[in-house]
Motif scaffolding. Structure first.
Motif, PDB file in Angstrom:
ATOM      1  N   SER A  62       0.818  -1.207   0.000  1.00 28.93           N
ATOM      2  CA  SER A  62       0.000   0.000   0.000  1.00 28.93           C
ATOM      3  C   SER A  62       0.857   1.265   0.000  1.00 28.93           C
ATOM      4  CB  SER A  62      -0.927   0.002   1.223  1.00 28.93           C
ATOM      5  OG  SER A  62      -1.843  -1.067   1.149  1.00 28.93           O
ATOM      6  N   ASP A  63       2.138   1.117   0.373  1.00 29.54           N
ATOM      7  CA  ASP A  63       3.072   2.248   0.350  1.00 29.54           C
ATOM      8  C   ASP A  63       4.100   2.021  -0.762  1.00 29.54           C
ATOM      9  OD1 ASP A  63       4.857   4.277   0.733  1.00 29.54           O
ATOM     10  OD2 ASP A  63       5.361   3.766   2.807  1.00 29.54           O
ATOM     11  N   PRO A  64       3.858   2.543  -1.966  1.00 27.41           N
ATOM     12  CA  PRO A  64       4.763   2.283  -3.093  1.00 27.41           C
ATOM     13  C   PRO A  64       6.146   2.905  -2.918  1.00 27.41           C
ATOM     14  CG  PRO A  64       3.094   3.903  -3.702  1.00 27.41           C
ATOM     15  CD  PRO A  64       2.699   3.355  -2.361  1.00 27.41           C
ATOM     16  N   SER A  65       6.293   3.834  -1.962  1.00 25.68           N
ATOM     17  CA  SER A  65       7.617   4.427  -1.742  1.00 25.68           C
ATOM     18  C   SER A  65       8.608   3.415  -1.168  1.00 25.68           C
ATOM     19  CB  SER A  65       7.506   5.630  -0.804  1.00 25.68           C
ATOM     20  OG  SER A  65       7.159   5.213   0.513  1.00 25.68           O
ATOM     21  N   MET A  66       8.116   2.253  -0.713  1.00 25.57           N
ATOM     22  CA  MET A  66       8.979   1.214  -0.155  1.00 25.57           C
ATOM     23  C   MET A  66       9.527   0.275  -1.240  1.00 25.57           C
ATOM     24  SD  MET A  66       6.595   0.250   3.131  1.00 25.57           S
ATOM     25  CE  MET A  66       7.622  -1.114   3.671  1.00 25.57           C
ATOM     26  N   MET A  67       9.354   0.633  -2.497  1.00 28.16           N
ATOM     27  CA  MET A  67       9.724  -0.235  -3.606  1.00 28.16           C
ATOM     28  C   MET A  67      11.181  -0.671  -3.532  1.00 28.16           C
ATOM     29  SD  MET A  67       8.835   0.329  -7.576  1.00 28.16           S
ATOM     30  CE  MET A  67       7.135   0.401  -7.039  1.00 28.16           C
ATOM     31  N   GLN A  68      11.396  -1.994  -3.697  1.00 28.90           N
ATOM     32  CA  GLN A  68      12.734  -2.576  -3.659  1.00 28.90           C
ATOM     33  C   GLN A  68      13.247  -2.964  -5.048  1.00 28.90           C
ATOM     34  OE1 GLN A  68      14.474  -2.946  -0.598  1.00 28.90           O
ATOM     35  NE2 GLN A  68      12.774  -1.630   0.027  1.00 28.90           N
ATOM     36  N   THR A  69      12.351  -3.161  -6.004  1.00 27.82           N
ATOM     37  CA  THR A  69      12.763  -3.513  -7.360  1.00 27.82           C
ATOM     38  C   THR A  69      13.520  -2.343  -7.975  1.00 27.82           C
ATOM     39  OG1 THR A  69      10.849  -4.957  -7.607  1.00 27.82           O
ATOM     40  CG2 THR A  69      11.937  -4.257  -9.629  1.00 27.82           C
ATOM     41  N   VAL A  70      14.688  -2.629  -8.552  1.00 32.93           N
ATOM     42  CA  VAL A  70      15.546  -1.557  -9.048  1.00 32.93           C
ATOM     43  C   VAL A  70      15.766  -1.685 -10.550  1.00 32.93           C
ATOM     44  CG1 VAL A  70      16.728  -1.253  -6.847  1.00 32.93           C
ATOM     45  CG2 VAL A  70      17.636  -2.878  -8.509  1.00 32.93           C
ATOM     46  N   ALA A  71      15.980  -0.537 -11.189  1.00 33.49           N
ATOM     47  CA  ALA A  71      16.295  -0.475 -12.616  1.00 33.49           C
ATOM     48  C   ALA A  71      17.532   0.395 -12.805  1.00 33.49           C
ATOM     49  CB  ALA A  71      15.114   0.109 -13.390  1.00 33.49           C
ATOM     50  N   ARG A  72      18.458  -0.090 -13.607  1.00 31.72           N
ATOM     51  CA  ARG A  72      19.669   0.696 -13.871  1.00 31.72           C
ATOM     52  C   ARG A  72      19.915   0.742 -15.374  1.00 31.72           C
ATOM     53  NH1 ARG A  72      23.621  -2.994 -15.038  1.00 31.72           N
ATOM     54  NH2 ARG A  72      23.250  -5.138 -14.316  1.00 31.72           N
ATOM     55  N   THR A 108      -8.024  11.791  -6.769  1.00 24.89           N
ATOM     56  CA  THR A 108      -7.480  10.789  -5.855  1.00 24.89           C
ATOM     57  C   THR A 108      -8.347  10.646  -4.609  1.00 24.89           C
ATOM     58  OG1 THR A 108      -5.254  11.267  -6.634  1.00 24.89           O
ATOM     59  CG2 THR A 108      -5.452  10.102  -4.546  1.00 24.89           C
ATOM     60  N   ALA A 109      -8.705  11.766  -3.992  1.00 24.70           N
ATOM     61  CA  ALA A 109      -9.534  11.709  -2.785  1.00 24.70           C
ATOM     62  C   ALA A 109     -10.914  11.162  -3.106  1.00 24.70           C
ATOM     63  CB  ALA A 109      -9.650  13.099  -2.158  1.00 24.70           C
ATOM     64  N   GLU A 110     -11.476  11.593  -4.223  1.00 25.27           N
ATOM     65  CA  GLU A 110     -12.825  11.135  -4.591  1.00 25.27           C
ATOM     66  C   GLU A 110     -12.840   9.640  -4.875  1.00 25.27           C
ATOM     67  OE1 GLU A 110     -12.584  15.480  -5.175  1.00 25.27           O
ATOM     68  OE2 GLU A 110     -11.317  13.804  -5.813  1.00 25.27           O
ATOM     69  N   SER A 111     -11.796   9.148  -5.576  1.00 30.60           N
ATOM     70  CA  SER A 111     -11.773   7.713  -5.859  1.00 30.60           C
ATOM     71  C   SER A 111     -11.545   6.909  -4.585  1.00 30.60           C
ATOM     72  CB  SER A 111     -10.703   7.383  -6.904  1.00 30.60           C
ATOM     73  OG  SER A 111      -9.403   7.591  -6.409  1.00 30.60           O
ATOM     74  N   SER A 112     -10.795   7.466  -3.631  1.00 32.87           N
ATOM     75  CA  SER A 112     -10.629   6.791  -2.339  1.00 32.87           C
ATOM     76  C   SER A 112     -11.970   6.698  -1.605  1.00 32.87           C
ATOM     77  CB  SER A 112      -9.617   7.533  -1.471  1.00 32.87           C
ATOM     78  OG  SER A 112      -8.299   7.317  -1.912  1.00 32.87           O
ATOM     79  N   VAL A 131      -6.310   2.079   4.473  1.00 27.59           N
ATOM     80  CA  VAL A 131      -5.319   2.937   3.827  1.00 27.59           C
ATOM     81  C   VAL A 131      -5.992   4.137   3.184  1.00 27.59           C
ATOM     82  CG1 VAL A 131      -3.669   3.072   1.920  1.00 27.59           C
ATOM     83  CG2 VAL A 131      -3.596   1.131   3.492  1.00 27.59           C
ATOM     84  N   HIS A 132      -7.130   3.908   2.542  1.00 30.12           N
ATOM     85  CA  HIS A 132      -7.851   5.022   1.931  1.00 30.12           C
ATOM     86  C   HIS A 132      -8.365   6.001   3.002  1.00 30.12           C
ATOM     87  CE1 HIS A 132      -7.696   3.735  -2.217  1.00 30.12           C
ATOM     88  NE2 HIS A 132      -8.052   2.516  -1.854  1.00 30.12           N
ATOM     89  N   LYS A 133      -8.842   5.475   4.123  1.00 34.08           N
ATOM     90  CA  LYS A 133      -9.303   6.352   5.203  1.00 34.08           C
ATOM     91  C   LYS A 133      -8.135   7.166   5.757  1.00 34.08           C
ATOM     92  CE  LYS A 133     -13.303   3.679   6.822  1.00 34.08           C
ATOM     93  NZ  LYS A 133     -13.868   2.888   7.947  1.00 34.08           N
ATOM     94  N   TRP A 134      -6.982   6.519   5.896  1.00 34.00           N
ATOM     95  CA  TRP A 134      -5.795   7.211   6.393  1.00 34.00           C
ATOM     96  C   TRP A 134      -5.397   8.320   5.432  1.00 34.00           C
ATOM     97  CZ3 TRP A 134      -0.521   6.510   4.505  1.00 34.00           C
ATOM     98  CH2 TRP A 134       0.445   7.128   5.300  1.00 34.00           C
ATOM     99  N   SER A 135      -5.436   8.039   4.130  1.00 31.81           N
ATOM    100  CA  SER A 135      -5.112   9.053   3.132  1.00 31.81           C
ATOM    101  C   SER A 135      -6.087  10.229   3.206  1.00 31.81           C
ATOM    102  CB  SER A 135      -5.149   8.429   1.735  1.00 31.81           C
ATOM    103  OG  SER A 135      -4.948   9.401   0.732  1.00 31.81           O
TER     104      SER A 135
END
Length: 390
Positions: A140-150, A317-321, A372-376
């Motif tokens: 739910s938190d995409p900022s934690m992404m571990q997959t890398v591209a170089r 974003t808020a409306e779709s949540s 997660v949507h409520k938190w957002s």
């Protein structure tokens, strides 16, 4: 007489509804349906019939024009009247969301190679974003992404693991999200590719989507630079382009499924006799069906309201949540009451009610769990309050 785009959408909706009820619904007991969704053979058979009926990919018109979100709602709701309906008419996830994103962002060359076969219903796709929780990866938190591209010359090399990737098994088109020096980046890939290995297909509560949901290992995947979607570092921005309408599309499809479940439960309650009268005449049952009508109507209003917001060009974003939370929770109540009204029959596989219950339970988690949507939304409330204070 029907005029303009709205008239086109209404006519399409009627044709889709008739097709799903008359042609698709009889397949609901087909032996080619498994725990990980319908077989590729069944998908091809259904889509051939949809194409012959003129209802394949109905939300994308000839020439590539996409219906508005309000018009899409009119078409996608009846496509969901059977769990197989979105598969048959090519409005299912993740393909519907992927087609929307590619239609908005892809280059002409990318559209010809990746989008055209999706719109034609000839291939399926997968969206590789979520990662295994055990690896500390993005969920739910995409900022934690571990997959890398170089970068490597005129290519990019991608390594990582993904999880809960819907439809990866059997997909021909992939959109892979990875972390580059510029930020999250999306890559278009042809599938299958030996560098993308399905570790296992998960056993999940739902069973409507072809290919199921997979854990995937990506090891040394080489992607040409011209297959970046958008630009390096735009991955999170593009994800919102896709996810806001995709959340709403889920609401549309599952509204159709809950509507059908309610029809089945209503017919059962009106025919079944208990204690000297039809079940529907017992307040405990009749009131549940009345509450279903209220929840279905409120969910439809929420879908249409959010569609109107997205049609203004706002990101929404808020409306779709809000729509995702309100609709998924309302439809869960509807499905639960349908099971309860039907008793033992409701928990059996004799009707689709039991499957709809399972599918909508999963929907409360997929595309972001309710919490997660409520938190957002709570964070937005705080930001708006602070802004109002000057």
């Amino acid at each position: 007489m029907l005029h303009g785009a709205d008239g086109v959408a209404k006519m399409l909706a009627k044709r889709v509804e008739q097709f799903v009820r008359d042609v698709v619904a009889p397949y609901e007991q087909d032996p080619r349906l498994g725990a990980h969704g319908p077989s590729e053979e069944l998908v091809a058979e259904l889509r051939a019939k949809a194409k012959a009926a003129g209802v394949l990919t109905p939300h994308i018109l000839e020439g590539g024009a996409h219906l508005t979100q309000r018009e899409t709602a009119a078409v996608l709701k009846p496509s969901g009247l059977s769990p197989l309906g979105p598969v048959a008419v090519n409005t299912m996830a993740p393909d519907e969301g992927n087609m929307y994103l590619l239609g908005k962002i892809a280059t002409a060359e990318q559209k010809a190679h990746f989008l055209a076969p999706l719109v034609a219903g000839e291939v399926r796709s997968a969206f590789f974003m979520t990662e295994p929780a055990a690896d500390g990866g993005a969920g739910s938190d995409p900022s934690m992404m571990q997959t890398v591209a170089r970068p490597d010359g005129n290519h990019w090399v991608i390594d990582g693991r993904k999880a809960f990737i819907t439809g990866a098994q059997g997909a021909k088109v992939g959109i892979v999200m990875a972390k580059s020096d510029e930020g999250a980046t999306m890559f278009l890939v042809d599938l299958p590719d030996p560098a993308i290995r399905i570790v296992r297909v998960l056993d999940t509560i739902d069973s409507s989507m072809p290919g199921g949901h997979s854990v995937v290992a990506i090891e040394g995947l080489r992607v040409p630079a011209n297959q970046i979607l958008g630009a390096p570092g735009e991955g999170f921005k593009l994800a919102q382009v896709r996810l806001s309408p995709a959340r709403l599309s889920h609401c549309m499809r599952w509204h159709g499924a809950a509507t059908r479940a309610n029809e089945i439960a209503t017919a059962y309650a009106c025919r079944r006799q208990a204690f000297g009268k039809p079940l529907v005449d017992h307040e405990g049952v009749g009131f549940m069906l009345a509450e279903n009508l209220i929840d279905l109507q409120q969910a439809e209003l929420m879908i249409d309201w959010c569609a109107d917001v997205l049609d203004t060009g706002a990101l929404g974003t808020a409306e779709s949540s809000m729509a995702k939370v309100a609709v998924s929770e309302a439809l869960m109540r509807v499905a639960d009451r349908c099971v309860q009204v039907m008793g033992g029959t409701g928990v059996s596989g004799d009707t689709i009610v039991e499957q709809v219950f399972r599918e909508i339970r999963a929907f409360r988690i997929y595309d972001g769990p309710t919490e997660v949507h409520k938190w957002s939304l709570a964070k937005k409330i705080k930001r708006d309050w602070k802004s109002a204070q000057g």
